[in-house]
Write an enzyme that holds these catalytic residues in place. Structure first.
Site, PDB file in Angstrom:
ATOM      1  CE  LYS A  64       6.472  54.642  13.887  1.00 35.32           C
ATOM      2  NZ  LYS A  64       5.862  53.953  13.020  1.00 35.32           N
TER       3      LYS A  64
ATOM      4  NE  ARG B 160     -13.123  61.562  34.519  1.00 32.31           N
ATOM      5  CZ  ARG B 160     -12.295  60.996  35.559  1.00 32.31           C
ATOM      6  NH1 ARG B 160     -12.470  60.406  36.426  1.00 32.31           N
ATOM      7  NH2 ARG B 160     -11.034  61.256  35.449  1.00 32.31           N
ATOM      8  CB  THR B 161     -13.443  61.055  27.619  1.00 32.76           C
ATOM      9  OG1 THR B 161     -13.527  62.152  28.683  1.00 32.76           O
ATOM     10  CG2 THR B 161     -13.891  61.539  26.405  1.00 32.76           C
TER      11      THR B 161
ATOM     12  CG  HIS C 244     -14.784  67.116  26.936  1.00 35.02           C
ATOM     13  ND1 HIS C 244     -15.242  66.202  26.368  1.00 35.02           N
ATOM     14  CD2 HIS C 244     -14.155  66.708  28.105  1.00 35.02           C
ATOM     15  CE1 HIS C 244     -14.808  64.953  27.296  1.00 35.02           C
ATOM     16  NE2 HIS C 244     -14.025  65.518  28.266  1.00 35.02           N
TER      17      HIS C 244
ATOM     18  NE  ARG D   2      -9.846  63.999  26.471  1.00 28.12           N
ATOM     19  CZ  ARG D   2     -10.065  63.781  27.593  1.00 28.12           C
ATOM     20  NH1 ARG D   2      -9.136  63.619  28.687  1.00 28.12           N
ATOM     21  NH2 ARG D   2     -11.216  63.980  28.004  1.00 28.12           N
TER      22      ARG D   2
HETATM   23  N1   CP Z   1     -14.087  64.357  32.394  1.00 25.69           N
HETATM   24  C1   CP Z   1     -13.194  63.886  31.671  1.00 25.69           C
HETATM   25  O1   CP Z   1     -12.690  64.267  30.753  1.00 25.69           O
HETATM   26  O2   CP Z   1     -12.236  63.205  32.193  1.00 25.69           O
HETATM   27  P1   CP Z   1     -11.076  62.086  31.596  1.00 25.69           P
HETATM   28  O3   CP Z   1      -9.906  63.226  31.338  1.00 25.69           O
HETATM   29  O4   CP Z   1     -10.581  61.352  32.628  1.00 25.69           O
HETATM   30  O5   CP Z   1     -11.540  61.604  30.295  1.00 25.69           O
END
Ligand code: CP
Length: 307
Positions: free
Chosen positions: A80, A51-52, A129, A101
């Protein structure tokens, strides 16, 4: 350079403004279709995501911009041994804005301290998040027409659930909210989150292990996954993973206008039989995430003087 690492980086007024812009994007998509022409978003994902990452990428395309991407740690020079701060400096040479992320708490903060373009934290370990929280807030606003005077139940892994910590922080700023914290003993909300976002503001809350008992009082039910990747011990994960499974039977005593949210991915914690219930909002929540990410990209690029 303004970056967004934690939901506390955004004031309540800014959250409200982002929701307003997202609503305008939903109503008038053509107005935004070229606002980021020739601008580039870099998505650096050192931990899995569907999603993100894809919603950030869809967001930039729908604003007319382009995307460059590191879709996993193994395909970048991080494998590396390149540091997060060097990676951030390097990617700043190619992109106007970065979404990152990383499995390590604090990685996005380190990236932002060296990047010369805005960095958006797309999830750092069990810490924060913030853009998931933006998706959650827009979903609640669209379902309830308000962000205050709500009884919000958080259910599942409240210990490692970064989305829970951020959403509690955000909702604690709106008048009249109450929290019901539903989890096994081992996965209770960390005391620092309780102290900073709930107790210090005098917000009413209760803690329970029993979802069915809590159900009738809830306006919002925020289900979460027990996250295998956050456990050190497989035995503990296996023991706790199915602590809560939401089924149509368990919803019998729920309010008719309950809104069920989940940041997804789900494993077992919501039965697929719940998906057709009009109170299930988790797939709408996925789409709302794209609109809020569009609003945030616009805001940060404008503040950086790029737009
Ligand atoms: N909700 C969420 O962060 O989903 P993903 O881990 O798929 O990005």
């Amino acid at each position: 350079m303004r970056s967004v690492i934690d939901i506390v980086d955004l004031s309540t007024e800014e959250l409200d403004d982002l929701i307003k812009v997202a609503r305008d994007i939903i109503a008038n998509p053509d107005k935004y279709a070229h606002v980021c022409d020739r601008k580039k978003l870099a998505t650096l994902f050192f931990e899995p995501s569907t999603r993100t990452r894809l919603s950030f990428e869809a967001a930039m395309y729908e604003l007319g911009g382009h995307v460059i991407s590191v879709p996993d740690a193994g395909s970048s020079s991080a494998s590396k041994g390149e540091s997060v701060s060097d990676t951030a400096r390097v990617v700043s040479c190619y992109a106007d804005i970065i979404a990152m992320r990383h499995p390590k708490e604090g990685a996005a903060f380190v990236a932002a301290s060296k990047a010369t373009v805005p960095v958006i934290n797309a999830g750092d370990g069990g810490h924060c998040h913030p853009t998931q929280t933006l998706a959650d807030l827009l979903t609640i606003e669209l379902e309830k027409n308000r962000l205050g005077n709500l009884t919000v139940g958080f259910c599942g892994d409240l210990k490692f659930g970064r989305t829970v910590h951020s959403l509690i922080n955000a909702l604690s700023r709106y008048e009249g909210n109450k929290f019901v914290l539903i989890s096994p003993e081992e996965l209770k909300l960390p005391s620092y989150v309780k102290k900073d976002a709930i107790k210090s503001k005098g917000i009413p809350y209760e803690q329970t292990t029993n979802l069915e008992e809590a159900m009738p009082k809830l306006d919002i039910l925020y289900m979460t996954r027990v996250q295998r990747e956050r456990f050190f011990n497989e035995e503990d994960y296996l023991r706790l993973k199915d602590s809560y499974i939401l089924t149509p039977e368990k919803l019998r005593k729920a309010k008719p206008d309950l809104a069920i949210l989940h940041p997804l991915p789900r494993v077992n914690e919501i039965s697929v039989a719940v998906d057709d219930d009009p109170r299930a909002c988790y797939f709408k929540q996925v789409e709302n995430g794209k609109y809020m990410r569009m609003a945030l990209i616009l805001k940060l690029l404008k503040e950086a003087g790029t737009l």
